[in-house]
Design an enzyme around this catalytic site. Structure first.
Site, PDB file in Angstrom:
ATOM      1  N   GLU A 142     -12.492   2.419   4.729  1.00  0.00           N
ATOM      2  CA  GLU A 142     -11.418   2.749   5.664  1.00  0.00           C
ATOM      3  C   GLU A 142     -11.348   4.258   5.807  1.00  0.00           C
ATOM      4  O   GLU A 142     -10.425   4.911   5.332  1.00  0.00           O
ATOM      5  CB  GLU A 142     -10.071   2.166   5.182  1.00  0.00           C
ATOM      6  CG  GLU A 142      -9.041   2.146   6.305  1.00  0.00           C
ATOM      7  CD  GLU A 142      -7.605   2.013   5.819  1.00  0.00           C
ATOM      8  OE1 GLU A 142      -6.816   1.371   6.498  1.00  0.00           O
ATOM      9  OE2 GLU A 142      -7.277   2.579   4.758  1.00  0.00           O
ATOM     10  N   GLU A 157       0.811  -1.227   0.000  1.00  0.00           N
ATOM     11  CA  GLU A 157       0.000   0.000   0.000  1.00  0.00           C
ATOM     12  C   GLU A 157       0.839   1.268   0.000  1.00  0.00           C
ATOM     13  O   GLU A 157       1.560   1.538   0.963  1.00  0.00           O
ATOM     14  CB  GLU A 157      -0.915   0.013   1.233  1.00  0.00           C
ATOM     15  CG  GLU A 157      -1.833   1.231   1.251  1.00  0.00           C
ATOM     16  CD  GLU A 157      -2.731   1.302   2.479  1.00  0.00           C
ATOM     17  OE1 GLU A 157      -3.750   2.011   2.427  1.00  0.00           O
ATOM     18  OE2 GLU A 157      -2.418   0.647   3.494  1.00  0.00           O
TER      19      GLU A 157
END
Length: 265
Positions: free
Chosen positions: A250, A152
């Site tokens: 998220e 990520e």
């Protein structure tokens, strides 16, 4: 109320007013059938009783655990992952076995290995070597549960070396070249947008390569509708481009978590 099965609720940013093991039930009560977590324990190798309690909380809530972070140090906070930290390689390796055990018991398949910050006095090339070695070990570990290691790019720290989709994909390519097929990019639309990416272009060119998508609006990292990102269009384009996985919610809700889902695409 039931929401589209395409969403998974990140219970490390949502329902944080509740203890960790009460959050899966809260997500279910809000109409969702899947959850994901950052590493939910203080240490890389928690007590077995704590692991059992976490797995039981997911089971009794009747939700599916889709994703889990590998141990990432103090998060949120000063660490942003330990994948590339030579002094924490043993800790990371020990964590792999715990992650695999949880995966075997829950069916989770997406595992985010946060890269970690550049360290003073440590050669960046050495950090990158350690990161690759740890990624290969992690990929081998989760392969037995059909899992994927996720890479990520994130925002908010100049010392975090993966900021763009291209940088994340370059590391994924190194892992694949070294023999790990089950490594993929985690496309967090918030982080990429804050880092200046043309999200429409990233989706157009790479949606089929995404291992996971997470969403929050930008600026602010709140729920969809609180910022300026065309999240609905980006998700539609991602599906059209070949992305088949769940979409992680998220974000940091600006209202109580249970009230934050009204503007989901």
């Amino acid at each position: 109320m039931s929401h589209t099965p395409g969403y998974t609720v990140n219970c490390s940013l949502l329902f944080t007013e509740l203890p960790v093991n009460e959050r899966p039930r809260a997500a279910k009560d809000a109409g969702f059938h899947a959850v994901e977590f950052w590493w939910p324990f203080e240490t890389a190798t928690p007590e077995q009783a704590d692991v059992d309690a976490f797995v039981a909380a997911i089971d009794t809530a009747g939700v599916r655990l889709t994703g889990l972070n590998f141990f990432a140090g103090r998060l949120p906070g000063p660490d942003r992952g330990v994948l590339s930290h030579p002094d924490r390689a043993a800790e990371f390796r020990a964590n792999i076995d715990v992650v695999v055990q949880i995966a075997e018991r829950t069916g989770a398949t997406g595992f985010n290995a946060l890269y970690g910050l550049r360290q003073d006095g440590v050669d960046p090339a050495e950090q990158d070597r350690v990161a690759l070695e740890n990624t290969l070990a992690a990929a081998e570990g989760v392969a037995k549960v059909g899992g994927t290691v996720l890479v990520e790019p994130i925002s908010g720290s100049e010392a975090y070396p993966l900021k763009t989709a291209a940088e994340g994909l370059a590391f994924v390519a190194r892992a694949k070249d070294a023999g790990a097929d089950n490594v993929a990019l985690l496309a967090d639309f918030f982080h990429l947008a804050v880092n200046g990416e043309d999200l429409a272009a990233v989706v157009r060119e790479h949606a089929a390569d995404f291992g996971h998508i997470q969403i929050a609006d930008a600026p602010g990292r709140g729920e969809p509708g609180t910022g300026e990102l065309p999240i609905a269009e980006l998700l539609t384009a991602s599906r059209a481009g070949g992305y088949r996985g769940p979409v992680g919610l998220e974000y940091k809700p600006t209202v109580p978590s249970a009230e934050s889902f009204g503007r989901l695409p």
